[in-house]
Scaffold this active site. Sequence first.
Site, short mmCIF file in Angstrom:
data_model
loop_
_atom_site.label_atom_id
_atom_site.label_comp_id
_atom_site.label_asym_id
_atom_site.label_seq_id
_atom_site.Cartn_x
_atom_site.Cartn_y
_atom_site.Cartn_z
N SER A 1 -2.89 27.21 43.10
CA SER A 1 -2.63 28.21 44.09
C SER A 1 -2.69 29.64 43.57
CB SER A 1 -1.24 27.97 44.68
OG SER A 1 -0.25 28.13 43.69
N SER B 1 -1.34 24.92 39.19
CA SER B 1 -1.70 26.15 39.92
C SER B 1 -2.04 27.35 39.05
CB SER B 1 -0.57 26.55 40.86
OG SER B 1 -0.56 25.71 41.98
N LYS C 1 1.33 37.44 40.90
CA LYS C 1 1.18 36.52 42.03
C LYS C 1 2.21 36.92 43.10
CE LYS C 1 0.90 31.53 42.98
NZ LYS C 1 1.01 30.19 42.38
#
Lengths: 97, 483
Positions: free
Chosen positions: B152, B176, B77
Amino acid sequence: MAVTKDDVRHIAKLAKLALSGDELERLTRELASILEHIRVLEKAPLEGLEPVAHALDVVCPARDDTTESSLPREEALQNAPEQEGGAFKVPEVIESS
Amino acid sequence: MSNTPLATLSERLQKKETTCVALAEEALARIEEVNPKLNAFITVMRDEALARARALDEELRAGKSRGPLHGVPTALKDNLCTRGVRMTCASKILENFVPPYNATSVARAEEAGAVFVGKTNMDEFAMGSSTEHSAFGAAHNPWDLERVTGGSSGGSAAAVASGCAPVALGSDTGGSIRQPAAFCGVVGMKPTYGRISRYGLVAFASSLDQIGPFARSVHDAATLLAAVAGRDPRDSTSVEVEADFLEGIDRGVKDLKVGLVEEGFGEGVAPEVRQGIERAAEILGGLGARVERLSLPSISYAIPTYYLLCTSEASSNLARYDGVRYGRRAPEAGNVEELYVRSRSEGFGPEVKRRIMLGTYALSAGYYDAYYARAQRGRRLIANDFNEKFERVRVLLLPSTPTPAFRLGENIDDPLQMYLCDIFTVSINLGGLPGLSMPCGKTSEGLPLGVQLVAPAFQEATLFRTAQALEKGISFAYEGMAV
């Protein structure tokens, strides 16, 4: 509690954000709607409960008191938008007379 | 490669049936093929990946193996610091930021032999539930390109689902990892708070943030977690609690007490999601688990508690973006105040501004007790509710999300509606507990459905054991994808 545009202007000042007219309108509306939902908490059975910052009762141990090398100055400065003489450069803070 | 368990990849490498370079090339080719449609990656690490794979092949030739992650293409990420590789956090304010150091989780994965293939798309500063709030454009769901990946960590979930990498790391502040895992049909796990060092993870809400793995199987997720977990002197909230996540993973669930959370069948939960959870409960029951229904009434207070606390922490954490030491600086600011205000106003996107504003409001004079202090007591209420339930059962079963993946743009103009998507995940962060989302079937339209398992703090092994049993009872195929 109603949120006014003046409240939003004040909060934006604290948060160091400049809002356009549209943003001010939108955020006033959105914060009011979110805060209205948050009122659910007023009904929660919170009497006698201690506030907590962390849910787990884990002790955070201190690190050993030993020195270690930090980032070299040039690496710490490599992302600086502006630098001069090995330091971060900012606009004048104290105005010269 | 993408559907091959890590253990099998490892065996093939050992037998010289493949090489680390071949695996990296396969991953990079797949990224090149699907990323124009998915926008799952912000930065592709082609040269770094190939150089690293070559070095790892050398090690294998010299008889050295670093274990099950040796040579495994891994996606990261884009809020995890990678030395020398741009890290944007999907924000304009960090679009040119190149970290001078590695996050501890990144360093540990690298030490274990992972080959990083790219930095994945996400909601800006990890604030969002759809990966539409990215300064680099929305990510698209590999099962239906018109739908969101969840957020996210949507890029990491889409990367694993679409076969760009067998595993990925994400971060989870209020769901997330688990929510995009559910939307994209992969396993996503948020460990106990403190299990993985947050050093080098861009802070959103420090008391809630936790890094965790994505994989296509429970076993692979446990393998990646094992590589990155453990105390780190650089993060004083990281803990040293010994655990072998793989030991006993095949032991099954006979006599294990599982609590089926009634609120997971409440209003607003899609019928197919309910059916998926019921099916999961039936499978566990069929394997010998003792499933009982129970209620977690504190769930109704989870969203307000969570959004007050996370935005308060965010408003404080994001004060560091001032245009002085790193990040975007507004040109031609006349004084320091103007420099701060213009850099932040130009650099942050709408969702980040919204959350900074809400958090600043909750912490401001006159409102602190009514909002922030009350939410801290709400956090105690929620943690107590979980603790009571864990005196009766070992694992809780509930939906990961109220609905399958929604359409791009569907909730983008309604922040409250977007926040309500997190109803089943945020409590677990507030309690600091480990939670795992895994596929439990598909809708009639072919969209993945996720089920969430939750265990007491530091009981990840129980979570993996339960999930492993459930995985064997659920047939989930990566067929019918849009890419």
